[in-house]
Design a protein around this motif. Structure first.
Motif, PDB file in Angstrom:
ATOM      1  N   PHE A   1       0.801  -1.225   0.000  1.00 47.58           N
ATOM      2  CA  PHE A   1       0.000   0.000   0.000  1.00 47.58           C
ATOM      3  C   PHE A   1       0.836   1.279   0.000  1.00 47.58           C
ATOM      4  CE2 PHE A   1      -2.367  -3.389   2.128  1.00 47.58           C
ATOM      5  CZ  PHE A   1      -3.416  -3.532   1.236  1.00 47.58           C
ATOM      6  N   ASN A   2       2.054   1.191  -0.506  1.00 51.08           N
ATOM      7  CA  ASN A   2       2.914   2.362  -0.639  1.00 51.08           C
ATOM      8  C   ASN A   2       2.765   2.949  -2.040  1.00 51.08           C
ATOM      9  OD1 ASN A   2       4.266   2.083   1.941  1.00 51.08           O
ATOM     10  ND2 ASN A   2       5.213   0.272   1.039  1.00 51.08           N
ATOM     11  N   PRO A   3       2.763   4.286  -2.163  1.00 46.56           N
ATOM     12  CA  PRO A   3       2.721   4.891  -3.494  1.00 46.56           C
ATOM     13  C   PRO A   3       3.955   4.492  -4.300  1.00 46.56           C
ATOM     14  CG  PRO A   3       2.297   6.534  -1.794  1.00 46.56           C
ATOM     15  CD  PRO A   3       2.760   5.288  -1.101  1.00 46.56           C
ATOM     16  N   VAL A   4       3.747   4.139  -5.562  1.00 40.67           N
ATOM     17  CA  VAL A   4       4.856   3.771  -6.440  1.00 40.67           C
ATOM     18  C   VAL A   4       4.667   4.446  -7.797  1.00 40.67           C
ATOM     19  CG1 VAL A   4       5.408   1.557  -5.348  1.00 40.67           C
ATOM     20  CG2 VAL A   4       3.692   1.632  -7.139  1.00 40.67           C
ATOM     21  N   PRO A   5       5.782   4.830  -8.432  1.00 46.66           N
ATOM     22  CA  PRO A   5       5.684   5.437  -9.765  1.00 46.66           C
ATOM     23  C   PRO A   5       5.018   4.494 -10.749  1.00 46.66           C
ATOM     24  CG  PRO A   5       7.882   5.738  -8.854  1.00 46.66           C
ATOM     25  CD  PRO A   5       7.155   4.777  -7.947  1.00 46.66           C
ATOM     26  N   HIS A   6       4.225   5.053 -11.636  1.00 49.62           N
ATOM     27  CA  HIS A   6       3.528   4.232 -12.636  1.00 49.62           C
ATOM     28  C   HIS A   6       4.154   4.345 -14.018  1.00 49.62           C
ATOM     29  CE1 HIS A   6       1.675   8.020 -13.762  1.00 49.62           C
ATOM     30  NE2 HIS A   6       1.127   8.121 -12.566  1.00 49.62           N
ATOM     31  N   GLY A   7       4.940   5.366 -14.280  1.00 54.58           N
ATOM     32  CA  GLY A   7       5.638   5.490 -15.557  1.00 54.58           C
ATOM     33  C   GLY A   7       4.771   5.910 -16.737  1.00 54.58           C
ATOM     34  N   LYS A   8       3.550   6.287 -16.498  1.00 51.48           N
ATOM     35  CA  LYS A   8       2.645   6.688 -17.591  1.00 51.48           C
ATOM     36  C   LYS A   8       2.661   8.206 -17.749  1.00 51.48           C
ATOM     37  CE  LYS A   8       1.320   2.419 -17.807  1.00 51.48           C
ATOM     38  NZ  LYS A   8       1.558   1.528 -18.892  1.00 51.48           N
ATOM     39  N   THR A   9       2.503   8.654 -18.996  1.00 52.39           N
ATOM     40  CA  THR A   9       2.526  10.097 -19.257  1.00 52.39           C
ATOM     41  C   THR A   9       1.383  10.572 -20.145  1.00 52.39           C
ATOM     42  OG1 THR A   9       3.981   9.773 -21.156  1.00 52.39           O
ATOM     43  CG2 THR A   9       5.034  10.250 -19.025  1.00 52.39           C
ATOM     44  N   LYS A  10       0.631   9.626 -20.715  1.00 51.24           N
ATOM     45  CA  LYS A  10      -0.466  10.032 -21.590  1.00 51.24           C
ATOM     46  C   LYS A  10      -1.566   8.982 -21.572  1.00 51.24           C
ATOM     47  CE  LYS A  10       1.484   8.000 -25.734  1.00 51.24           C
ATOM     48  NZ  LYS A  10       1.767   8.131 -27.128  1.00 51.24           N
ATOM     49  N   ILE A  11      -2.743   9.390 -22.023  1.00 53.39           N
ATOM     50  CA  ILE A  11      -3.893   8.501 -22.082  1.00 53.39           C
ATOM     51  C   ILE A  11      -3.637   7.391 -23.094  1.00 53.39           C
ATOM     52  CG2 ILE A  11      -6.330   8.348 -22.716  1.00 53.39           C
ATOM     53  CD1 ILE A  11      -6.628  11.274 -21.888  1.00 53.39           C
ATOM     54  N   THR A  12      -4.013   6.177 -22.708  1.00 55.63           N
ATOM     55  CA  THR A  12      -3.994   5.071 -23.664  1.00 55.63           C
ATOM     56  C   THR A  12      -5.443   4.655 -23.919  1.00 55.63           C
ATOM     57  OG1 THR A  12      -3.742   3.436 -21.897  1.00 55.63           O
ATOM     58  CG2 THR A  12      -1.731   4.206 -22.972  1.00 55.63           C
ATOM     59  N   TYR A  13      -5.692   4.200 -25.110  1.00 55.22           N
ATOM     60  CA  TYR A  13      -7.035   3.804 -25.516  1.00 55.22           C
ATOM     61  C   TYR A  13      -7.063   2.314 -25.775  1.00 55.22           C
ATOM     62  CZ  TYR A  13      -7.602   8.798 -25.999  1.00 55.22           C
ATOM     63  OH  TYR A  13      -7.654  10.145 -25.724  1.00 55.22           O
ATOM     64  N   SER A  14      -8.244   1.727 -25.660  1.00 57.13           N
ATOM     65  CA  SER A  14      -8.397   0.280 -25.844  1.00 57.13           C
ATOM     66  C   SER A  14      -7.808  -0.185 -27.160  1.00 57.13           C
ATOM     67  CB  SER A  14      -9.878  -0.107 -25.792  1.00 57.13           C
ATOM     68  OG  SER A  14     -10.393   0.147 -24.514  1.00 57.13           O
ATOM     69  N   ALA A  15      -8.050   0.566 -28.218  1.00 57.69           N
ATOM     70  CA  ALA A  15      -7.530   0.174 -29.537  1.00 57.69           C
ATOM     71  C   ALA A  15      -6.008   0.092 -29.517  1.00 57.69           C
ATOM     72  CB  ALA A  15      -8.007   1.163 -30.592  1.00 57.69           C
ATOM     73  N   ASP A  16      -5.348   0.951 -28.759  1.00 50.49           N
ATOM     74  CA  ASP A  16      -3.891   0.939 -28.675  1.00 50.49           C
ATOM     75  C   ASP A  16      -3.385  -0.249 -27.860  1.00 50.49           C
ATOM     76  OD1 ASP A  16      -3.837   3.362 -30.066  1.00 50.49           O
ATOM     77  OD2 ASP A  16      -3.917   4.526 -28.201  1.00 50.49           O
ATOM     78  N   ARG A  17      -4.145  -0.656 -26.852  1.00 43.73           N
ATOM     79  CA  ARG A  17      -3.708  -1.743 -25.991  1.00 43.73           C
ATOM     80  C   ARG A  17      -3.860  -3.110 -26.637  1.00 43.73           C
ATOM     81  NH1 ARG A  17      -5.786   1.749 -21.930  1.00 43.73           N
ATOM     82  NH2 ARG A  17      -7.893   0.947 -22.025  1.00 43.73           N
ATOM     83  N   PHE A  18      -4.732  -3.223 -27.621  1.00 41.85           N
ATOM     84  CA  PHE A  18      -5.013  -4.534 -28.210  1.00 41.85           C
ATOM     85  C   PHE A  18      -4.557  -4.652 -29.653  1.00 41.85           C
ATOM     86  CE2 PHE A  18      -8.278  -3.975 -24.865  1.00 41.85           C
ATOM     87  CZ  PHE A  18      -7.842  -4.994 -24.042  1.00 41.85           C
ATOM     88  N   LYS A  19      -3.568  -3.855 -30.050  1.00 42.72           N
ATOM     89  CA  LYS A  19      -3.018  -3.973 -31.403  1.00 42.72           C
ATOM     90  C   LYS A  19      -2.229  -5.266 -31.525  1.00 42.72           C
ATOM     91  CE  LYS A  19      -2.746   0.828 -32.691  1.00 42.72           C
ATOM     92  NZ  LYS A  19      -1.898   1.947 -33.029  1.00 42.72           N
ATOM     93  N   ASP A  20      -2.295  -5.830 -32.714  1.00 42.19           N
ATOM     94  CA  ASP A  20      -1.521  -7.070 -32.994  1.00 42.19           C
ATOM     95  C   ASP A  20      -0.062  -6.788 -33.147  1.00 42.19           C
ATOM     96  OD1 ASP A  20      -4.354  -7.795 -34.706  1.00 42.19           O
ATOM     97  OD2 ASP A  20      -3.586  -9.159 -33.182  1.00 42.19           O
TER      98      ASP A  20
END
Length: 129
Positions: free
Chosen positions: A110-129
């Motif tokens: 339950f400690n805060p940890v960096p996530h490394g994200k800087t921009k919105i991702t969309y479903s279409a981007d996450r499921f590209k072949d």
């Protein structure tokens, strides 16, 4: 902003005035915002840290269909800030806005940890072949 999640206002969601109980709506928003944060940060361990002023603009009544729109507005080192609008699906009248909902990315202890994200991702981007 996309409006994807919809809820049908049922008798159990009403307050004594016959309108949508704010507590029910806030529960739905917190759950939807958490799911959005989990998808954006690729971590099922996120917690709600802060919710700014809740601006109720109109009401919903029995049988109304409402929809929730959420979008990321800022990425911190360990946090993600979201904006939320809830509106009537049929009339498109705004019911509520929340300018800031902040979620924090946490680890197993339950400690805060960096996530490394800087921009919105969309479903279409996450499921590209």
């Amino acid at each position: 902003m996309n409006f994807h999640t919809r809820k049908w206002v049922k008798p159990e969601d009403l307050n004594p005035n016959g309108t949508l109980f704010g507590g029910s709506l806030l529960k739905w928003i917190d759950e939807e915002a958490a799911i959005y944060a989990i998808c954006q940060l690729d971590n099922k361990r996120v917690v709600t840290k802060y919710m700014s002023e809740i601006n109720f603009l109109s009401s919903a009544t029995l049988g109304d269909i409402i929809e929730m729109g959420i979008i990321a507005t800022q990425f911190g080192t360990t946090s993600l800030t979201l904006f939320c609008e809830v509106r009537n699906k049929i009339t498109r009248h705004s019911i509520l806005t929340i300018d800031k909902i902040v979620f924090v990315n946490i680890d197993e202890e339950f400690n805060p940890v960096p996530h490394g994200k800087t921009k919105i991702t969309y479903s279409a981007d996450r499921f590209k072949d």
